[in-house]
Design a protein around this motif. Structure first.
Motif, short mmCIF file in Angstrom:
data_model
loop_
_atom_site.label_atom_id
_atom_site.label_comp_id
_atom_site.label_asym_id
_atom_site.label_seq_id
_atom_site.Cartn_x
_atom_site.Cartn_y
_atom_site.Cartn_z
N ILE A 1 32.33 43.84 4.94
CA ILE A 1 31.52 44.68 5.31
C ILE A 1 30.62 45.30 6.24
N ASP A 2 30.45 46.07 6.67
CA ASP A 2 29.40 45.82 7.93
C ASP A 2 27.97 46.85 7.49
N ALA A 3 27.37 47.44 6.73
CA ALA A 3 26.35 48.06 6.95
C ALA A 3 26.23 48.42 4.83
N ALA A 4 25.23 48.09 4.25
CA ALA A 4 24.58 48.26 3.47
C ALA A 4 23.76 48.96 3.19
N TYR A 5 24.24 50.38 1.97
CA TYR A 5 23.27 51.69 2.67
C TYR A 5 22.51 51.83 1.08
N LEU A 6 21.45 52.37 0.93
CA LEU A 6 20.84 51.35 -0.42
C LEU A 6 19.88 52.86 -0.70
N HIS A 7 19.82 53.75 -1.99
CA HIS A 7 19.26 55.13 -2.30
C HIS A 7 18.47 54.77 -3.66
N HIS A 8 17.57 54.69 -3.72
CA HIS A 8 16.45 54.49 -5.31
C HIS A 8 16.09 55.08 -6.10
N GLY A 9 15.60 55.47 -6.82
CA GLY A 9 15.34 56.31 -8.28
C GLY A 9 14.46 56.53 -8.05
N PHE A 10 14.04 57.91 -9.45
CA PHE A 10 12.73 58.67 -9.60
C PHE A 10 11.42 57.77 -9.12
N GLY A 11 10.64 58.65 -8.77
CA GLY A 11 9.90 57.60 -8.54
C GLY A 11 9.01 55.88 -8.33
N ALA A 12 10.26 55.80 -7.56
CA ALA A 12 10.28 54.76 -6.44
C ALA A 12 10.14 54.78 -5.04
N SER A 13 10.74 53.79 -4.06
CA SER A 13 10.92 54.25 -2.81
C SER A 13 11.24 53.62 -2.30
N SER A 14 11.99 53.02 -0.89
CA SER A 14 12.72 51.88 -0.63
C SER A 14 12.29 51.05 -0.85
N LEU A 15 11.10 50.67 -1.06
CA LEU A 15 10.57 49.22 -1.56
C LEU A 15 11.03 48.50 -2.15
N SER A 16 11.20 49.61 -3.08
CA SER A 16 12.02 49.20 -4.84
C SER A 16 13.31 48.09 -4.49
N TRP A 17 14.41 48.07 -3.25
CA TRP A 17 15.05 47.70 -2.93
C TRP A 17 15.14 45.90 -2.18
#
Length: 313
Positions: A1-17
């Motif tokens: 795997i070259d890259a991982a992409y992460l989508h956050h949920g409602f009320g959150a932001s990318s900081l949650s990951w």
């Protein structure tokens, strides 16, 4: 795997990951892990156009970021010959993660990667964490069709009156009340997140801060208002409902789909009948149950989440 992409949920932001991102990227053997704040949350711009708040629009942002990353990485990649390609003819294998509301964006991204010739990405792994999918883990809202907009002057006048009325009597009071509610109570975020954790004792100050921090951004409440309005007034451009999206992605020949959920999730209740339904209707989907955890298992127990993912992948 070259890259991982992460989508956050409602009320959150990318900081949650953030707590899991470094270890997750390393465990996958990925060169990079990427996430962005969905429009309406975090520090991403808050445009007036409601179309910008759709899952499809967020997928567009993600694909642009992955493309930019690919362009930046090319000069540093050593190769003994021609660029290697996967069995699908795509240049790069990626892992796509989606939490809660972000699960739909993850599925749309996976389909875009597999079907669009201009996207040279192969979605080899799709991980849905506590997925909030209508007709799957949530009740179906039924199909909806877009109404054709009328261009006559009377319609435009009525719309102008409605927008003015809405701003005066709805938008401004809502924004003021939301600012008072969130900013005026020091325990607002802690109390809210306690219901998302399977064991509230696991909730740390840093967990709370990751959710609280984006609310310092100017106009964050307008972004949330626009997002809610877009969900109510602008049906998704996707011709597939959430269940059909999951069916198509799980049927891709070179893609593994994994669903991870907490047994004490009180936000999206996957435990029991929902899990059994998914096992029956989507037999190729791998389902992982994390005992005692809530809606955010990858934040509540980082090490446990990584162990469960490693075992199934």
């Amino acid at each position: 795997i070259d890259a991982a992409y992460l989508h956050h949920g409602f009320g959150a932001s990318s900081l949650s990951w953030l707590p899991v991102l470094p270890s997750l990227t390393k465990q996958l053997g990925a060169r990079v892990g990427v996430a962005h704040d969905s429009v309406g949350f975090g520090f991403t711009d808050r445009p007036q156009s409601l179309e910008a708040y759709s899952a499809e629009a967020n997928v567009g942002i993600g694909l642009e970021l992955l493309n930019d990353d690919d362009d930046a990485a090319k000069p540093t990649v050593e190769s003994s010959g021609e660029n290697e390609k996967s069995e699908t003819g795509k240049d790069r294998n990626i892992a796509i993660f989606g939490h809660s509301m972000g699960a739909k964006a993850a599925l749309i991204m996976a389909l875009a990667c597999s079907k669009r010739e201009d996207v040279r990405l192969n979605p080899s792994l799709v991980v849905l964490v506590a997925p909030a999918l209508e007709g799957v883990s949530l009740p179906s809202t039924g199909s909806s069709t877009k109404k054709k907009a009328s261009n006559n002057k009377i319609s435009q006048l009525l719309r102008s009156i409605w927008v003015t009325w809405r701003k005066i009597f709805l938008d401004y009071p809502f924004r003021y009340g939301l600012r008072r509610l969130v900013g005026g109570s020091p325990n607002f975020w802690r109390k809210g997140l306690a219901s998302a954790w399977g064991d509230p004792k696991r909730l740390s100050d840093s967990d709370v801060l990751r959710f609280q921090w984006p609310s310092i951004g100017m106009g964050w409440e307008q972004g949330l208002l626009n997002l809610v309005r877009s969900k109510l007034s602008s049906p998704s451009k996707s011709v597939l409902d959430d269940g059909e999206l999951l069916q198509q992605v799980s049927s891709l020949p070179n893609t593994k789909v994994v669903i991870i959920y907490g047994s004490r999730d009180r936000i999206v209740k996957f435990e029991g009948s929902v899990a059994e339904k998914v096992k029956k209707e989507f037999p190729t989907v791998h389902i992982v149950r994390m005992e005692g955890l809530g809606h955010d298992p990858y934040e509540e127990d980082v090490d446990g989440f990584l162990r469960e993912l490693k075992a199934v992948v």
